[in-house]
Design an enzyme around this catalytic site. Structure first.
Site, PDB file in Angstrom:
ATOM      1  N   GLY A  86      47.902 -28.011  22.276  1.00  0.00           N
ATOM      2  CA  GLY A  86      46.699 -28.516  21.609  1.00  0.00           C
ATOM      3  C   GLY A  86      46.426 -29.963  21.961  1.00  0.00           C
ATOM      4  O   GLY A  86      45.319 -30.458  21.779  1.00  0.00           O
ATOM      5  N   ASP A 119      42.450 -33.207  16.861  1.00  0.00           N
ATOM      6  CA  ASP A 119      41.812 -34.161  17.779  1.00  0.00           C
ATOM      7  C   ASP A 119      42.445 -34.268  19.170  1.00  0.00           C
ATOM      8  O   ASP A 119      41.943 -34.970  20.035  1.00  0.00           O
ATOM      9  CB  ASP A 119      41.744 -35.549  17.131  1.00  0.00           C
ATOM     10  CG  ASP A 119      43.125 -36.095  16.781  1.00  0.00           C
ATOM     11  OD1 ASP A 119      44.136 -35.512  17.218  1.00  0.00           O
ATOM     12  OD2 ASP A 119      43.181 -37.116  16.059  1.00  0.00           O
ATOM     13  N   ARG A 177      58.356 -22.458  26.564  1.00  0.00           N
ATOM     14  CA  ARG A 177      59.058 -22.374  25.275  1.00  0.00           C
ATOM     15  C   ARG A 177      59.356 -20.922  24.929  1.00  0.00           C
ATOM     16  O   ARG A 177      58.759 -20.016  25.515  1.00  0.00           O
ATOM     17  CB  ARG A 177      58.133 -22.925  24.174  1.00  0.00           C
ATOM     18  CG  ARG A 177      57.680 -24.322  24.422  1.00  0.00           C
ATOM     19  CD  ARG A 177      56.176 -24.487  24.188  1.00  0.00           C
ATOM     20  NE  ARG A 177      55.753 -25.786  24.716  1.00  0.00           N
ATOM     21  CZ  ARG A 177      55.908 -26.921  24.063  1.00  0.00           C
ATOM     22  NH1 ARG A 177      56.374 -26.915  22.840  1.00  0.00           N
ATOM     23  NH2 ARG A 177      55.553 -28.053  24.615  1.00  0.00           N
ATOM     24  N   ASP A 246      58.335 -22.481  18.821  1.00  0.00           N
ATOM     25  CA  ASP A 246      57.465 -23.056  19.862  1.00  0.00           C
ATOM     26  C   ASP A 246      57.995 -24.408  20.344  1.00  0.00           C
ATOM     27  O   ASP A 246      57.512 -24.933  21.342  1.00  0.00           O
ATOM     28  CB  ASP A 246      56.030 -23.209  19.355  1.00  0.00           C
ATOM     29  CG  ASP A 246      55.950 -23.919  18.020  1.00  0.00           C
ATOM     30  OD1 ASP A 246      56.468 -23.361  17.027  1.00  0.00           O
ATOM     31  OD2 ASP A 246      55.408 -25.032  17.949  1.00  0.00           O
TER      32      ASP A 246
HETATM   33  P1  AMP Z   1      54.040 -29.867  17.026  1.00  0.00           P
HETATM   34  O1  AMP Z   1      54.322 -29.869  15.567  1.00  0.00           O
HETATM   35  O2  AMP Z   1      53.720 -31.213  17.581  1.00  0.00           O
HETATM   36  O3  AMP Z   1      55.078 -29.165  17.812  1.00  0.00           O
HETATM   37  O4  AMP Z   1      52.673 -29.054  17.205  1.00  0.00           O
HETATM   38  C1  AMP Z   1      52.452 -27.737  16.772  1.00  0.00           C
HETATM   39  C2  AMP Z   1      51.151 -27.253  17.330  1.00  0.00           C
HETATM   40  O5  AMP Z   1      50.070 -28.027  16.833  1.00  0.00           O
HETATM   41  C3  AMP Z   1      51.029 -27.311  18.844  1.00  0.00           C
HETATM   42  O6  AMP Z   1      50.286 -26.218  19.263  1.00  0.00           O
HETATM   43  C4  AMP Z   1      50.305 -28.601  19.078  1.00  0.00           C
HETATM   44  O7  AMP Z   1      49.625 -28.610  20.309  1.00  0.00           O
HETATM   45  C5  AMP Z   1      49.348 -28.621  17.912  1.00  0.00           C
HETATM   46  N1  AMP Z   1      48.960 -29.983  17.550  1.00  0.00           N
HETATM   47  C6  AMP Z   1      49.692 -30.893  16.867  1.00  0.00           C
HETATM   48  N2  AMP Z   1      49.006 -32.042  16.709  1.00  0.00           N
HETATM   49  C7  AMP Z   1      47.810 -31.874  17.314  1.00  0.00           C
HETATM   50  C8  AMP Z   1      46.658 -32.691  17.492  1.00  0.00           C
HETATM   51  N3  AMP Z   1      46.587 -33.929  17.027  1.00  0.00           N
HETATM   52  N4  AMP Z   1      45.608 -32.153  18.160  1.00  0.00           N
HETATM   53  C9  AMP Z   1      45.650 -30.902  18.636  1.00  0.00           C
HETATM   54  N5  AMP Z   1      46.700 -30.086  18.498  1.00  0.00           N
HETATM   55  C10 AMP Z   1      47.772 -30.548  17.850  1.00  0.00           C
HETATM   56 MG    MG Z   2      55.468 -28.575  19.459  1.00  0.00          MG
END
Ligand code: AMP
Ligand code: MG
Length: 481
Positions: A86, A119, A177, A246
């Site tokens: 994301g 974002d 992953r 993930d």
């Molecule tokens: P994480 O907790 O960072 O491993 O993220 C979990 C999921 O949320 C993943 O698919 C990330 O790409 C998405 N994600 C986390 N923060 C953001 C952000 N600010 N904008 C877009 N996607 C996000």
């Molecule tokens: Mg992640």
């Protein structure tokens, strides 16, 4: 000079979305990892303004084929059918001269089709933490994704408050992953799943190609590497904080640094992630959560391997973890080999640390200076109840006398595996405050330098060996980053 070969980008389009970065309004280079750049044969990039800009998400890097990868995953035990990159952007795969390959990824370079309304940005706070932790883990010798560069921007993003943003350029042999497989299994995309497994085998586990069942061999490799990674985390006192499937690397790397922490005091049930109400990802839970996540991966691969064989392969985890953990703990305590009674000795040591609230890193480092003839040394001062330490020290002394190592030999062995410097939360926090409030990056540069050699005595940095300040207890880490 390294060349882009981008093997992942040759796979079917259903596995990713081709997408360009969205530049930040102004970005400046804060950290550049020259040692890593040299290893990748791209040290010239630092002198090329257009290349650097592209690494911050502004412009195109010649040969790169940016994309966001599809994946899903179990978050806090619940299956979320679509996640994906994301806010991460895969730039490409570099082939380095000696046959090594490395993938480059930007984190925080803008939204992708997988952003789910968010974002696509990463705040400076979390980017600094990711850069420092990646390199700290590498310095410790623990498998991890690396950080090549950190760019800061004055553009703001809304989290609990408005915060400055940043981009980290990270590097790994692969960013695939467990969740990359899960998404295909649960969608019934059997052919794609096989394609992805074949790709992972070719890219990361080529030895599996000649196995009777390459997919079984692949799962077995991931099981063993994950067990070893968990044993390495436990030995150094690292808490990942968000061990969702993930965030589990198919290559057994530490991946996706969020609300992580290194233990200060030894608190087995320590939780760093503020939103982890039930302690699912507490320090003590990590080995079993590693296995839990492997079950998610095993489920995804079950049609390629067969149920009974999958379960048998997963069944190897426990013993392999125990063996790796024992090996790590034996080294940490200066035991040249693990003997059956050592389990009780190590458990008693850890129980002592927990009861006394001793600092995990300091206690192990100072234990290296323990004298086996006098049953004493500076480590004793780490314990409030000295008599309790003395009791354990007698057992330890007896055990040391059973082996042939001299104190000096044991000391050398212990100093090579018990770090003097770890990235304590307060250290990262202080560097972030200096940056955000005073635009002063000197503390950040200092930490980046210090953590390259965590096992070496570095006299000018002695202060970082001290107990953390009292305010460190009040630091809260959230998933929002
Ligand atoms: P994480 O907790 O960072 O491993 O993220 C979990 C999921 O949320 C993943 O698919 C990330 O790409 C998405 N994600 C986390 N923060 C953001 C952000 N600010 N904008 C877009 N996607 C996000
Ligand atoms: Mg992640």
């Amino acid at each position: 000079m390294a060349q882009f070969i981008n093997r992942f980008a040759r796979l079917p389009d259903a596995l990713f979305a081709r997408v360009k970065a969205t530049p930040l309004s102004d970005s400046r280079l804060l950290l550049w990892n020259q040692a890593l750049a040299q290893q990748l044969q791209i040290e010239a990039w630092q002198q090329q303004p257009a290349t650097l800009a592209a690494l911050a998400g502004d412009g195109h890097l010649v040969g790169s084929e940016p994309l966001a990868a599809l994946y899903a995953g179990h978050q806090f035990g619940v299956y979320v059918p679509q996640l994906g990159d994301g806010r991460a952007l895969w730039l490409g795969e570099l082939a380095v001269a000696d046959g090594q390959c490395a993938e480059l990824q930007l984190k925080g370079a803008g939204p992708t089709p997988f952003s789910r309304g968010a974002d696509g940005r990463a705040v400076l706070r979390s980017s600094v933490r990711e850069y420092l932790a990646s390199e700290a883990m590498h310095g410790l010798g623990i498998p991890t994704t690396r950080a090549l560069a950190l760019f800061a921007s004055s553009q703001l993003a809304r989290r609990e408050r408005w915060e400055p943003t940043a981009v980290v350029c990270r590097v790994a042999p692969t960013f695939i992953r467990f969740g990359s497989f899960e998404v295909l299994y649960w969608r019934g995309e059997t052919a794609l799943l096989k394609t992805l497994a074949d790709f992972v085998i070719e890219q990361s586990y080529p030895d599996c190609q000649s196995a009777p069942n390459p997919y079984q061999a692949l799962l077995q490799c991931v099981v063993l590497r994950t067990a070893e990674l968990m044993a390495a985390w436990q030995a150094v006192g690292f808490v990942h904080g968000v061990m969702n499937s993930d965030n589990m690397s198919i290559a057994g790397l530490t991946l996706d640094y969020g609300p992580y922490g290194f233990l200060d005091r030894y608190v087995p049930d320590q939780v760093f992630n503020h939103s982890d109400d039930h302690g699912r990802y507490a320090f003590s839970q990590q080995p079993r959560i590693g296995l839990w996540n492997l079950y998610c991966l095993g489920q995804a691969l079950i049609d390629l391997i067969g149920k009974d064989t999958t379960l048998a392969v997963l069944g190897q985890y426990e013993a392999h973890y125990q063996q790796a953990w024992q090996q790590n703990m034996a080294a940490k305590l200066g035991l040249s080999e693990w003997q059956p009674d050592d389990a009780a000795l190590v458990e008693a040591w850890l129980a002592l640390l927990a009861e006394q609230g001793a600092d995990y890193t300091r206690a192990h480092r100072l234990l290296a200076y323990f004298s086996s003839t006098e049953a004493a040394g500076p480590v004793r001062d780490e314990f409030v109840d000295r008599a309790a330490f003395d009791q354990w020290a007698q057992r330890y002394q007896q055990r040391l006398q059973q082996q042939a190592l001299s104190d000096a030999e044991r000391q050398t062995m212990m100093l090579a595996v018990n770090p003097k410097y770890i990235l304590r939360n307060y250290m990262a926090e202080h560097a972030i405050q200096q940056l955000e409030q005073h635009q002063d990056d000197s503390e950040l540069q200092r930490l980046a330098h210090l953590l390259q050699q965590p096992y070496a005595e570095q006299e000018e940095y002695e202060a970082y060996f001290a107990h953390p300040p009292a305010w460190a207890e009040g630091i809260h880490l959230s998933c929002s980053s």
